[in-house]
Design a protein around this motif. Structure first.
Motif, short mmCIF file in Angstrom:
data_model
loop_
_atom_site.label_atom_id
_atom_site.label_comp_id
_atom_site.label_asym_id
_atom_site.label_seq_id
_atom_site.Cartn_x
_atom_site.Cartn_y
_atom_site.Cartn_z
N ALA A 19 48.23 -0.80 45.67
CA ALA A 19 48.94 -2.07 45.90
C ALA A 19 47.95 -3.18 46.24
O ALA A 19 48.14 -4.34 45.86
CB ALA A 19 49.96 -1.89 47.01
N ILE A 20 46.89 -2.83 46.98
CA ILE A 20 45.88 -3.82 47.35
C ILE A 20 44.99 -4.15 46.15
O ILE A 20 44.72 -5.32 45.85
CB ILE A 20 45.04 -3.29 48.52
N ARG A 21 44.54 -3.13 45.44
CA ARG A 21 43.58 -3.33 44.35
C ARG A 21 44.23 -3.90 43.09
O ARG A 21 43.65 -4.74 42.41
CB ARG A 21 42.90 -2.00 44.01
N TYR A 22 45.43 -3.41 42.77
CA TYR A 22 46.03 -3.76 41.48
C TYR A 22 47.22 -4.72 41.61
O TYR A 22 47.66 -5.29 40.60
CB TYR A 22 46.45 -2.49 40.73
N GLY A 23 47.76 -4.84 42.82
CA GLY A 23 48.77 -5.84 43.13
C GLY A 23 49.93 -5.92 42.17
O GLY A 23 50.76 -5.00 42.08
N THR A 38 55.76 -3.16 39.72
CA THR A 38 54.33 -3.39 39.89
C THR A 38 53.81 -2.43 40.94
O THR A 38 54.58 -1.75 41.63
CB THR A 38 54.07 -4.83 40.35
N PHE A 39 52.49 -2.38 41.08
CA PHE A 39 51.91 -1.51 42.11
C PHE A 39 52.37 -1.93 43.50
O PHE A 39 52.63 -1.08 44.37
CB PHE A 39 50.37 -1.51 42.01
N ARG A 40 52.48 -3.23 43.74
CA ARG A 40 52.93 -3.70 45.05
C ARG A 40 54.39 -3.33 45.29
O ARG A 40 54.77 -2.86 46.37
CB ARG A 40 52.72 -5.21 45.17
N GLN A 41 55.23 -3.54 44.28
CA GLN A 41 56.64 -3.18 44.43
C GLN A 41 56.83 -1.69 44.64
O GLN A 41 57.66 -1.26 45.45
CB GLN A 41 57.42 -3.63 43.18
N LEU A 42 56.07 -0.90 43.91
CA LEU A 42 56.18 0.56 44.04
C LEU A 42 55.81 1.00 45.44
O LEU A 42 56.52 1.80 46.07
CB LEU A 42 55.28 1.24 43.01
N ASN A 43 54.72 0.46 45.99
CA ASN A 43 54.31 0.84 47.34
C ASN A 43 55.34 0.39 48.38
O ASN A 43 55.63 1.11 49.34
CB ASN A 43 52.95 0.25 47.67
#
Length: 818
Positions: A19-23, A38-43
């Protein structure tokens, strides 16, 4: 010994760091629900689930079971449990509910999360397992469960404040499905981190990849690909396996790499007009799970993708060796070279290394390898010896270090990528009173690679049909373990010490070609072009996209293609039900595939005598689903493909050896009506509504309509029905000869039953031959027909059925004369 590093490889760190790296890069595509994250939404969703479960009382060290198809929620569950230190039990939905409950009981589960097809399983768990105190359900779940999305909505997106270490257990992996859990083991966070590195290294994964995950995610492989996608920042498209849909997704999502078992490839390669699909984005297809047949490898590189990867390992070990496309082209029979941090040896029975080129047992170890089996010390001692995992497989190294698989020391059958232990099936068969002795073997099969086959000796005076034995097994073990064929013999060949000489049976019956359930044997093309029948696990006939092809124990109905086609067998009568009642059983491609699969399967069932084709919910079939005619499906090439598959269905029905009764009530429009007419007898209710509706929407008749109409009602009436497109009722249809008979609705079931029993009273061989001759006679001259009849009558005169009937007739005539 130095101090342990202060950092840790806990799996929950993957989505957090991603989430931090790929946002806001796209992380996950859930094809079954149409959602993208997205990676942020998934996390954030993972954190919400983790915090919500803790709010419900779940804590580190507890155990939670989950039963879920390939959808976004199973990804969230894996990582949410990992973040709070709760052990997961990903349940194999191919198992019977009783087997699942036994596993949950053995592993002391307190929580059960479940997908929408498994509401009935959840009810059974609640009734039979009081230790489960928290139920979390997806969709409109039963009242006793917390709703999954509501739980997320009220929970925090903060990272859970739980300290988890790499040596902590993450989840149980369940491989055998037996009730005493002989193949259940625990995987640590460190084990699974090792698998992520293995895949990333062996498959050269990067953030530019788009991964298509079709392996069931209840298993280690499916989870490993998902974790590796997150680690590398790659988009992961998760999908429940369906051959045409897989091909469409590759083009739509620009998939670069996907992992299949060889059986999946067989179905993919058999999809009609394969060349029309856009597969240019693929940089590699990865094979594992069972031996890759040379012909499948060749077809893959010629028709799908020129780059093939392969790896070898067991669920317990993770991958031990792997190879890339260039190595595979150079050494196509090999499975690869050892991976970094992994070790592989070939040893003799004393555990000593054998020379290069000699065959021995494969043993190996890797940081991803589990340390032992759960509550099974005997199995652990047998398999884990002197710091090495003994695979039970035979292999050899060449002088470059490439590994080749030579066979198995374990008495195990690999059918469609699933492991079936012969002794478990044998032990069950020997509990049947009709079986005195047996041996379970795997016979070569074009699709499943090996077909589970029971060779049995009948007990003195016992009577049992093949179907009786198969049904007995279905009620007690998972569908993929059930024998597909029963071969009766006088005695099992055994050694002086009593061990079955199975190699003799395999050699004998492989040559005798008992593998008659090869898909597509009815087709002129000789190859099947449909996905396999699907198993049920919910108790409500709900189908899942798997490649097993057999029902769950105790289930009379077997769903195909997302429950759109149901099978029910009672004695020698098989009922095929089109099952989309909310839209009057509108016909689509999945239903078509399911119907073809049903009729192909029935054709191979020696016990099936009559087929009843009907629709669920008071209607037969309202015609084509209008989604088939949307803009993106109107290209000439695609419509040609749709017509080919529909044509395959009609031909399959007409070629079926068993008579088909089309039982029609309610609506039968367009292609729905023509599917009914493809049967041998059409029985309707008086108020059934029939129409060749095509002309009303500017379409051409299909499904054989222009063939059936003039032959049934004559040219003038055919023109009226086709060109006016008007609706007629069942009584009118019977009066003009379009259908066999029309009766009041309340008598339709009785009339169908009576007709079925009349047909069953006739010799099956004669029925099949007469069907074939009537169909063929339409294209013959009288002289040709007479010649054909004479040739085949000479055959029938020698049949035991005819001789028996003649004997009975003469016997009765003699009594009458007396």
């Amino acid at each position: 010994m130095g101090q342990k590093a202060i950092g840790t490889m806990a799996i929950g760190n993957l989505p957090k760091t991603a989430a931090i790296r790929y946002g806001d890069r796209e992380a996950l595509v859930c094809t079954s629900t149409g959602r993208r994250f997205t990676f942020r939404q998934l996390n954030d969703r993972i954190n919400r689930l983790a915090n919500g479960l803790m709010d419900q009382g779940l804590k580190k060290g507890d155990t939670a079971a989950f039963l879920c198809t390939n959808r976004a929620e199973i990804v969230e569950i894996y990582f949410a449990l990992a973040k709070i230190g709760v052990l997961g039990i990903p349940l194999n939905y191919r198992l019977a509910p009783a087997e699942m409950i036994e596993m949950m009981k053995e592993c002391e589960a307190k929580t059960f999360l479940f997908d929408t097809p498994f509401f009935e399983v959840a009810k059974k768990v609640k009734a039979d397992l009081p230790a489960i105190t928290l139920f979390v359900g997806m969709g409109d779940c039963p009242d006793f469960a917390v709703k999954y999305e509501e739980l997320l909505a009220r929970s925090s997106t903060d990272e859970p404040a739980v300290e988890v270490f790499e040596e902590d257990y993450q989840y149980y992996n369940l491989t055998s499905g037996t009730t005493d859990l002989p193949k259940s083991y625990l995987l640590t966070h460190y084990n699974n981190a090792g698998t992520v590195f293995v895949l990333s290294q062996a498959m050269y994964l990067t953030g530019d990849d788009v991964i298509l995950t079709v392996f069931p995610m209840f298993g280690r492989v499916g989870f490993a690909w998902t974790a590796a996608a997150i680690y590398n920042g790659a988009k992961n498209v998760i999908h429940n396996f369906n051959p045409p849909q897989v091909l469409e997704l590759i083009g739509k999502e620009k998939v670069t790499i996907t992992n299949w078992v060889p059986t999946m490839a067989i179905f993919i390669l058999a999809v009609p007009d394969l060349e029309k699909y856009d597969l240019k984005s693929l940089r590699g297809i990865v094979y594992a799970g069972s031996a890759l047949p040379p012909n499948i490898y060749e077809e893959t590189i010629q028709r799908l993708c020129p780059n093939v990867y392969e790896y070898y390992g067991l669920q317990e070990t993770s991958a031990l060796v792997a190879m890339g496309p260039e190595e595979k082209k150079r050494k196509p029979q090999s499975v690869g070279l050892p991976l970094f941090f992994g070790e592989v040896r070939i040893v003799d029975p004393q555990g000593r290394d054998v020379p290069v080129g000699e065959v021995g047992e494969i043993i190996g170890r890797h940081p991803a390898t589990t340390a032992g089996y759960y509550k099974n010390e005997e199995k652990t001692k047998e398999t884990f010896r002197d710091g090495w995992f003994h695979t039970g497989d035979l292999g050899r190294f060449d002088d470059e270090g490439f590994l080749y698989i030579s066979g198995r020391t374990k008495d195990m059958i690999v059918s469609g990528g699933q492991n079936v232990f012969a002794v478990e099936v044998e032990n069950l068969l020997l509990t049947h009173p009709a079986i005195a002795d047996c041996a379970v073997i795997g016979l070569p099969h074009d699709t499943w690679v090996e077909m589970v086959t029971a060779v049995a000796v009948k007990a003195a005076g016992a009577e049992a049909s093949d179907d009786d034995i198969i049904q007995y097994c279905k009620e007690k073990i998972a569908g993929f373990k059930v024998p597909k064929r029963i071969i009766w013999i006088d005695a099992i060949p055994r050694t002086a010490t009593g061990k079955a000489q199975k190699f003799i049976l395999v050699e004998q019956y492989s040559k005798n070609d008992v593998q008659v359930d090869r898909p597509g044997r009815l087709a002129a093309a000789g190859r099947i072009n449909i996905p396999p029948p699907l198993p049920c696990a919910s108790g409500q006939g709900r189908g899942l996209p798997l490649i097993d092809g057999h029902s769950q124990p105790g289930k009379k109905e077997e769903a195909m293609e997302n429950e759109k086609v149901l099978l029910q067998k009672q004695g020698k009568i098989v009922t095929v039900t089109m099952n989309r009642p909310p839209i009057m059983n509108a016909f689509d491609m999945e239903m078509c595939f399911g119907l073809i699969g049903a009729f192909e399967r029935i054709a191979l069932d020696r016990e099936a005598g009559v087929v009843i084709l009907t629709g669920a919910g008071g209607n037969f079939c309202s015609g084509a689903d209008m989604n088939l005619l949307t803009e993106d499906l109107t290209a000439d090439e695609y419509l040609k493909d749709v017509m080919q598959v529909l044509s395959r269905l009609i031909r399959t029905m007409r070629e079926l050896p068993q008579p088909i009764i089309s039982k029609v009530r309610g609506v039968a429009y367009g292609v729905g009506l023509n599917i009914a007419l493809a049967g041998d007898f059409v029985l309707t209710s008086h108020d059934a509504r029939l129409s060749q509706i095509f002309v009303n929407i500017g379409a051409m008749l299909d499904g054989g309509g222009t063939y059936f109409l003039p032959r049934l009602v004559g040219s003038a009436k055919a023109r009226e029905l086709a060109l006016l497109g008007e609706e007629i009722d069942g009584q009118t249809a019977a009066s003009i000869g379009l259908v066999y008979k029309s009766v009041p609705d309340e008598k339709l079931e009785t009339e169908t039953d009576n007709l079925s029993r009349k047909l069953l009273s006739k010799p099956s061989a004669a029925v099949a031959l007469i069907k074939r001759s009537l169909e063929g006679s339409l294209d013959m001259t009288l002289d040709q027909v007479l010649e054909w009849e004479a040739a085949h009558q000479s055959i029938m005169l020698k049949s035991t059925e005819l001789k028996g009937a003649v004997h009975q007739f003469l016997k009765l005539r003699g009594k009458a004369a007396a």
